[in-house]
Scaffold this motif. Structure first.
Motif, short mmCIF file in Angstrom:
data_model
loop_
_atom_site.label_atom_id
_atom_site.label_comp_id
_atom_site.label_asym_id
_atom_site.label_seq_id
_atom_site.Cartn_x
_atom_site.Cartn_y
_atom_site.Cartn_z
N TRP A 197 -13.87 77.24 84.48
CA TRP A 197 -14.47 78.18 83.52
C TRP A 197 -15.95 78.23 83.79
CZ3 TRP A 197 -16.56 76.66 78.20
CH2 TRP A 197 -17.00 77.79 77.50
N GLU A 198 -16.50 79.45 83.95
CA GLU A 198 -17.90 79.63 84.30
C GLU A 198 -18.59 80.52 83.27
OE1 GLU A 198 -18.00 79.61 89.07
OE2 GLU A 198 -16.70 81.15 88.21
N PRO A 199 -19.05 79.94 82.17
CA PRO A 199 -19.74 80.75 81.16
C PRO A 199 -21.21 80.91 81.50
CG PRO A 199 -19.58 78.49 80.41
CD PRO A 199 -18.88 78.54 81.74
N PHE A 200 -21.84 81.89 80.88
CA PHE A 200 -23.29 82.06 80.90
C PHE A 200 -23.77 82.02 79.45
CE2 PHE A 200 -22.22 83.46 85.04
CZ PHE A 200 -23.33 83.23 85.83
N ILE A 201 -24.58 81.03 79.13
CA ILE A 201 -24.89 80.72 77.74
C ILE A 201 -26.31 81.16 77.38
CG2 ILE A 201 -25.15 78.85 76.06
CD1 ILE A 201 -22.97 77.35 77.55
N GLY A 202 -26.45 81.84 76.24
CA GLY A 202 -27.75 82.17 75.68
C GLY A 202 -28.39 83.38 76.33
N PRO A 203 -29.54 83.78 75.78
CA PRO A 203 -30.24 84.98 76.30
C PRO A 203 -30.73 84.83 77.73
CG PRO A 203 -31.59 83.82 74.69
CD PRO A 203 -30.24 83.20 74.62
N LYS A 204 -30.95 83.58 78.19
CA LYS A 204 -31.38 83.37 79.58
C LYS A 204 -30.21 83.21 80.53
CE LYS A 204 -35.89 81.35 78.50
NZ LYS A 204 -36.81 80.21 78.72
N LYS A 205 -28.99 83.38 80.01
CA LYS A 205 -27.77 83.33 80.82
C LYS A 205 -27.70 82.06 81.66
CE LYS A 205 -27.35 88.36 81.09
NZ LYS A 205 -27.26 89.55 81.97
N LEU A 206 -27.73 80.92 80.98
CA LEU A 206 -27.68 79.63 81.66
C LEU A 206 -26.24 79.36 82.10
CD1 LEU A 206 -29.93 77.56 79.22
CD2 LEU A 206 -30.60 78.80 81.30
N PRO A 207 -26.00 79.22 83.42
CA PRO A 207 -24.63 79.08 83.90
C PRO A 207 -24.08 77.67 83.70
CG PRO A 207 -26.16 79.04 85.74
CD PRO A 207 -26.98 79.33 84.51
N GLY A 208 -22.79 77.61 83.51
CA GLY A 208 -22.08 76.34 83.44
C GLY A 208 -20.81 76.43 84.26
N HIS A 209 -20.29 75.27 84.69
CA HIS A 209 -19.08 75.20 85.49
C HIS A 209 -18.25 74.05 84.94
CE1 HIS A 209 -22.38 76.85 87.88
NE2 HIS A 209 -21.48 77.68 88.36
N TYR A 210 -17.09 74.38 84.37
CA TYR A 210 -16.25 73.40 83.70
C TYR A 210 -14.88 73.42 84.38
CZ TYR A 210 -19.93 73.59 80.19
OH TYR A 210 -21.14 73.54 79.55
N LYS A 211 -14.50 72.29 84.98
CA LYS A 211 -13.30 72.24 85.81
C LYS A 211 -12.30 71.24 85.25
CE LYS A 211 -15.98 73.12 90.02
NZ LYS A 211 -16.23 72.71 91.41
N ILE A 212 -11.04 71.61 85.38
CA ILE A 212 -9.94 70.69 85.11
C ILE A 212 -8.98 70.81 86.28
CG2 ILE A 212 -8.75 72.41 83.66
CD1 ILE A 212 -7.61 70.00 82.09
#
Length: 471
Positions: free
Chosen positions: A278-293
């Motif tokens: 799962w690769e969300p972009f969080i907040g107004p600055k579009k901070l990327p995340g990578h969450y793996k299972i």
């Protein structure tokens, strides 16, 4: 009101092909998001610059040392051939604790090649097919073995469990995307940890590249430069989800140290990994995340790690039958601030992960890690990266139990074992300095707690230097 969704990019007819290190761009099946809908309704164009390219950290060099070669590179690329020559050298010394003071050096010289078969042959049926190849030289010694007394966890990246090879063939596989880039496959000889349980961020750490040690150690996970016959299929169901799954033939890791003698390899089973990201972009600055299972099932029969049972306990301590091995892992990284650009590596991250293997027949039953990878902390040095990582390793309880039985019976507990082994931990820190395009110099520090997974050897302090250069 939900903003309109940006249409997918249409590749230009003569666009520059992907580099050998990158996966083919993957478009989503549905132009929507999943869990990310709860976080933001903004479009996510930044996802096209993916951080999940895999093992190769030579890209940290950010260019090439010989820019005069650029016109030559471009002419070859236009004809269908791309290449990279990289050098990676690591010198690590034990300065306190462990077995002895001393330093070891390792290096890797690698040629990575990408053949655009459609351009090379000008044959339409081969359009979009790529052949990836890597040939390398690795030499040196492992400081953990020589001076620290740690033989389960590798303390440098380059010296692998496969040992040195003058010219080893690593990856050699075909890649192709179908259905307007909605399905991507690769097939051939592949290191599984190029695709699963890895990231560029993990590979900035010596002890974590190309994947956590509890992933790399089991024989069912072929680890660069060791490769397996097989392939992976990738799809992106929604714009924020990527699914990978594949099937690989598995054999003992020490076989064929050169990578060329395919006929001498034996197979013990198959590995069937699957990973959802799962690769969300969080907040107004579009901070990327990578969450793996992820999960992997290795059908090979592995013995009970209890080992030799002393005669005094033979009637009361049963030995487990050989059985398959399973691996489960979760990994996460999240950008917490943005600096020096809009791409996914332009900022500071926090990251963590957990790996669990079948305890009775896996050297590492569990591994946990947590760390940070921070960019531009020092004023005037916006591209320097600082990393700190704590990792904890728990060995198989059956391995520990067998050693305790042999110790009580006055028998040898095994080679290089000075007490029943239970757990260890490592604190690693680095400071990456891009000196010039094509050259990164990284001072390294490691503090090894309970070397050899016992309390017999004093905790060790290591310091050293890693150099990555791209021609």
């Amino acid at each position: 009101m939900t903003p309109p969704i940006a249409p997918p990019e249409v590749p230009k007819p003569h666009a520059k092909p992907k580099r050998p290190i990158a996966e083919e761009h993957l478009d989503s099946w549905f132009q929507t998001v999943s869990l990310s809908y709860l976080l933001s309704h903004n479009t996510d164009a930044l996802r096209r610059q993916d951080v999940s390219a895999g093992y190769f950290v030579a890209e940290q060099a950010g260019g090439n040392l010989v820019p005069a070669l650029k016109p030559w590179r471009e002419r070859l690329r236009d004809k269908g051939f791309s290449f990279e020559f990289t050098y990676k050298g690591e010198g690590m010394g034990n300065v306190a604790g462990g077995l002895s003071k001393g330093m070891d050096y390792t290096h890797e010289v690698r040629a990575s090649m990408l053949f655009d078969l459609g351009r090379l042959t000008d044959w339409r049926p081969l359009a979009g097919w790529y052949l990836h190849g890597i040939v390398m030289n690795r030499e040196g010694r492992q400081v953990g073995w020589d001076h620290v007394g740690e033989r389960n966890v590798l303390l440098t990246e380059v010296w692998s469990i496969h040992g040195p090879a003058a010219a080893r063939l690593a990856d050699l596989y075909l890649e192709k995307s179908f259905l307007n880039n909605r399905i991507n496959i690769n097939i051939g000889r592949i290191a599984i940890t190029h695709t699963y349980a890895t990231s560029v961020l993990l590979c900035t750490f010596m002890t974590m590249c190309s994947a956590p040690m509890a992933i790399r150690e089991p024989a069912g996970w072929s680890v660069y430069p060791k490769t397996s016959w097989g392939g992976t299929l990738r799809i992106r169901p929604t714009r924020d989800l990527t699914l990978r799954t594949g099937i690989y033939r598995i054999g003992p890791k020490p076989q064929d140290n050169t990578g060329w003698a395919w006929g001498s390899e034996t197979a013990t089973g198959i590995q069937t990994p699957i990973e959802l990201t799962w690769e969300p972009f969080i907040g107004p600055k579009k901070l990327p995340g990578h969450y793996k299972i992820g999960y992997g099932h290795d059908t090979s029969p592995y013995p009970d790690l209890i080992g030799t049972i002393p005669a005094a306990y033979a009637g009361s301590v049963p030995r487990h039958a050989d059985k398959a091995r399973d691996t489960f892992y979760i990994e996460a990284d999240q950008m917490v601030y943005r600096a020096s650009g809009e791409h996914q590596m332009a900022g500071g991250y926090v990251l963590a992960g957990f790996v669990h293997n079948t305890p009775s027949n896996s050297t590492f039953a569990n591994e946990f890690y947590v760390g940070t990878s921070l960019l531009g902390l020092v004023p005037g040095r916006p591209r320097d990266r600082v990393g700190i990582m704590y990792s904890y390793y728990q060995l198989s309880p059956r391995l520990t139990y067998g050693q305790e039985l042999r110790q009580s019976a006055g028998m040898s507990m095994g080679a290089y074992v000075n007490a029943p082994q239970t757990h260890s931990a490592i604190l690693e820190a680095y400071y990456g300095i891009p000196v010039t395009p094509g050259l990164v110099v990284t001072p390294e520090f490691e503090y090894v707690m309970r070397p050899g997974e016992t309390s017999v050897i004093p905790n060790a302090v290591l310091a050293g230097l890693k150099v990555i250069a791209a021609l």
